[in-house]
Design a protein around this motif. Structure first.
Motif, mmCIF file in Angstrom:
data_model
loop_
_atom_site.group_PDB
_atom_site.id
_atom_site.type_symbol
_atom_site.label_atom_id
_atom_site.label_comp_id
_atom_site.label_asym_id
_atom_site.label_seq_id
_atom_site.Cartn_x
_atom_site.Cartn_y
_atom_site.Cartn_z
ATOM 1 N N ASP A 25 73.965 74.628 -30.729
ATOM 2 C CA ASP A 25 73.178 74.071 -29.648
ATOM 3 C C ASP A 25 74.090 73.626 -28.526
ATOM 4 O O ASP A 25 75.304 73.744 -28.579
ATOM 5 N N LEU A 26 73.472 73.080 -27.479
ATOM 6 C CA LEU A 26 74.228 72.705 -26.302
ATOM 7 C C LEU A 26 75.235 71.624 -26.606
ATOM 8 O O LEU A 26 76.323 71.582 -26.047
ATOM 9 N N VAL A 27 74.878 70.736 -27.532
ATOM 10 C CA VAL A 27 75.805 69.665 -27.897
ATOM 11 C C VAL A 27 77.088 70.251 -28.453
ATOM 12 O O VAL A 27 78.197 69.878 -28.064
ATOM 13 N N PRO A 257 75.124 75.218 -18.194
ATOM 14 C CA PRO A 257 75.084 74.545 -16.895
ATOM 15 C C PRO A 257 76.478 74.284 -16.364
ATOM 16 O O PRO A 257 77.423 74.031 -17.114
ATOM 17 N N THR A 258 76.597 74.373 -15.055
ATOM 18 C CA THR A 258 77.876 74.095 -14.418
ATOM 19 C C THR A 258 78.205 72.620 -14.541
ATOM 20 O O THR A 258 77.325 71.769 -14.498
ATOM 21 N N TYR A 321 84.540 65.885 -16.381
ATOM 22 C CA TYR A 321 83.154 65.401 -16.297
ATOM 23 C C TYR A 321 82.241 66.537 -16.707
ATOM 24 O O TYR A 321 82.156 67.559 -16.026
ATOM 25 N N GLU A 322 81.580 66.394 -17.848
ATOM 26 C CA GLU A 322 80.738 67.439 -18.407
ATOM 27 C C GLU A 322 79.260 67.124 -18.174
ATOM 28 O O GLU A 322 78.903 66.040 -17.711
ATOM 29 N N VAL A 323 78.412 68.077 -18.546
ATOM 30 C CA VAL A 323 76.968 67.863 -18.461
ATOM 31 C C VAL A 323 76.582 66.743 -19.420
ATOM 32 O O VAL A 323 76.914 66.799 -20.602
ATOM 33 N N PRO A 324 75.895 65.701 -18.953
ATOM 34 C CA PRO A 324 75.481 64.628 -19.864
ATOM 35 C C PRO A 324 74.612 65.173 -20.989
ATOM 36 O O PRO A 324 73.779 66.051 -20.784
ATOM 37 N N ARG A 379 81.301 61.836 -18.991
ATOM 38 C CA ARG A 379 82.742 61.628 -18.790
ATOM 39 C C ARG A 379 83.491 61.884 -20.103
ATOM 40 O O ARG A 379 83.030 61.483 -21.169
ATOM 41 N N TYR A 380 84.629 62.545 -19.972
ATOM 42 C CA TYR A 380 85.407 62.937 -21.164
ATOM 43 C C TYR A 380 86.884 62.671 -20.912
ATOM 44 O O TYR A 380 87.417 62.997 -19.845
ATOM 45 N N ILE A 381 87.553 62.072 -21.898
ATOM 46 C CA ILE A 381 88.990 61.856 -21.800
ATOM 47 C C ILE A 381 89.625 62.069 -23.167
ATOM 48 O O ILE A 381 89.054 61.688 -24.193
ATOM 49 N N SER A 382 90.784 62.700 -23.184
ATOM 50 C CA SER A 382 91.573 62.822 -24.409
ATOM 51 C C SER A 382 93.023 62.535 -24.070
ATOM 52 O O SER A 382 93.502 62.883 -22.982
#
Length: 424
Positions: A25-27, A257-258, A321-324, A379-382
């Motif tokens: 799925d999208l997740v 999605p972009t 920054y990804e799709v919420p 928002r994503y950070i590693s």
């Protein structure tokens, strides 16, 4: 030592790498994409083989002959020859509990089951048993799949894969060294039946151990509890029924999605570098700052070399920054350890994760500590710290990464981070 999520189920995934990909799925795609942008490390080796299936023609013919022998003679007035046929229905797909019961039933009598678990991984079933024959606990892992594509023996380690007379393919690995778990050996059998159904069984001379919330595998005995001959006998059994076949959809996949950060105000990559330097632990010597990403990309990355007096350590931060989306643990691409954040989103981490899954690991010895935060708004950070001057291509410079997982999580959660395409 490597954790169980990165050692044993990974072997199942490596063994079935050439099968058709599972639908996600999208997740799952979002999580996978996030870690891929972080240059997700994939050095998997595949193990593809085959198994035997017993032909049913003899059963049908024998059944017809027996039926014909016992059938009453035709009436005197009947001139047409009577014929009798037997219709065999395909067996029903197995359930999870039935799969676990079959695995336990096929165990040699000397083995006692100490623990059993089974789960659906989206493309088939997996199971793990802890068994004991009086000589110590031994882990037995199973992966069983419905029909799917298979590449045969062409990509396998020489001498491990053969095609049998009935068309099934068999891969056997005897007392193979699990390089990232000290002293751990495994016997491994992978079969693909002519119908495309597959079974993977692996027996280890180790068992699972939980310490401080981390699941690992440790040596518990001299040899695996089951030999390869015993594993072959088990996978060739006619007692197996298989999981339901995946139903392929004729509906084309929707385009992903972009990223919402594209074409919006960026964050200068130098600002990301400055934030990384600001959140580093005090007392480190910091050299060789580098950046990448920025416009037109939708991510920023910054890295430095740090030294605490015990050797250099490469540290890299990645923000995007990804799709919420709804965040959860346990999806494809997620870290091995994960927790849901109170305000939504997830935090995950990997500790002393080996860089390679093959012989290069023993040669270079590169390990990484990684912390990941994915917020509910996208928002994503590693941040990753290595025990070397780079992610790949060089030997380790110190026994362990310079920055602990706990400190990396603290650094990743700092409020000073700015994400491309957002005002946060």
């Amino acid at each position: 030592m490597k954790n169980l999520n990165d050692t044993l189920p990974e072997l199942m995934r490596r063994a079935t790498e050439n099968l058709e990909p599972e639908s996600t799925d999208l997740v799952e795609r979002g999580m996978a994409r996030g870690l891929t942008l972080r240059r997700r490390r994939t050095a998997l080796f595949t193990a593809t083989g085959a198994t035997a299936v017993v032909a049913t023609a003899a059963v049908i013919v024998g059944g017809n002959q027996l039926f014909a022998k016992d059938a009453p003679p035709p009436a005197a007035s009947t001139t047409t020859k009577q014929s009798t046929t037997i219709t065999q229905q395909a067996p029903k797909p197995a359930t999870l509990n039935e799969t676990k019961a079959t695995l336990i039933k096929l165990l040699p009598a000397r083995l006692k089951v100490a623990k059993a678990q089974v789960w659906d991984d989206g493309g088939g079933y997996q199971a793990e048993l802890l068994v004991n024959d009086g000589k110590g606990l031994s882990l037995l892992s199973l992966a069983i799949r419905p029909p799917a594509n298979d590449s045969g023996c062409s990509n396998q380690k020489p001498g491990t894969c053969t095609t049998r007379a009935d068309g099934s393919r068999l891969t056997v690995m005897n007392e193979e060294i699990e390089e990232r778990a000290a002293g751990v050996l495994f016997n491994h059998v992978y079969v693909v039946r002519p119908s495309g159904q597959s079974i993977v069984l692996s027996s280890f001379n180790g068992s699972t151990v939980t310490r401080k919330g981390a699941v690992t595998v440790e040596k518990t005995r001299a040899k695996p509890a089951l030999t390869t001959a015993e594993l072959i006998g088990m996978v060739d059994s006619r007692a197996w029924r298989f999981p339901p076949k995946l139903v392929e959809s004729n509906t084309p996949d929707k385009p992903q999605p972009t990223s919402p950060g594209v074409s919006k105000p960026p964050v200068p990559v130098q600002q990301t570098l400055q934030t990384l330097r600001a959140v580093l632990p005090k007392g480190l010597q910091v050299t060789q700052p580098t950046t990448r990403g920025g416009l037109p990309d939708d991510y920023n990355a910054a890295s430095v070399l740090v030294d605490d007096g015990k050797g250099k350590s490469y540290v890299e931060a990645f923000v995007t920054y990804e799709v919420p989306m709804i965040k959860k643990c346990g999806v494809e691409g997620a870290p091995n350890h994960c927790k849901v954040l109170p305000g939504g989103g997830v935090a995950g981490w990997d500790k002393n994760s080996p860089e390679y899954s093959d012989a290069r690991q023993a040669k270079e010895g590169v390990l990484g500590n990684t912390a990941v935060i994915r917020y509910a708004d996208g928002r994503y950070i590693s941040i990753t710290s290595y025990n070397a001057v780079g992610e790949k291509g060089s030997k380790h410079t110190r026994p362990r990464p310079a920055i602990s997982v706990e400190k990396l999580l603290e650094m990743a959660g700092d409020k000073d981070w700015k994400f491309p395409g957002t005002k946060k």
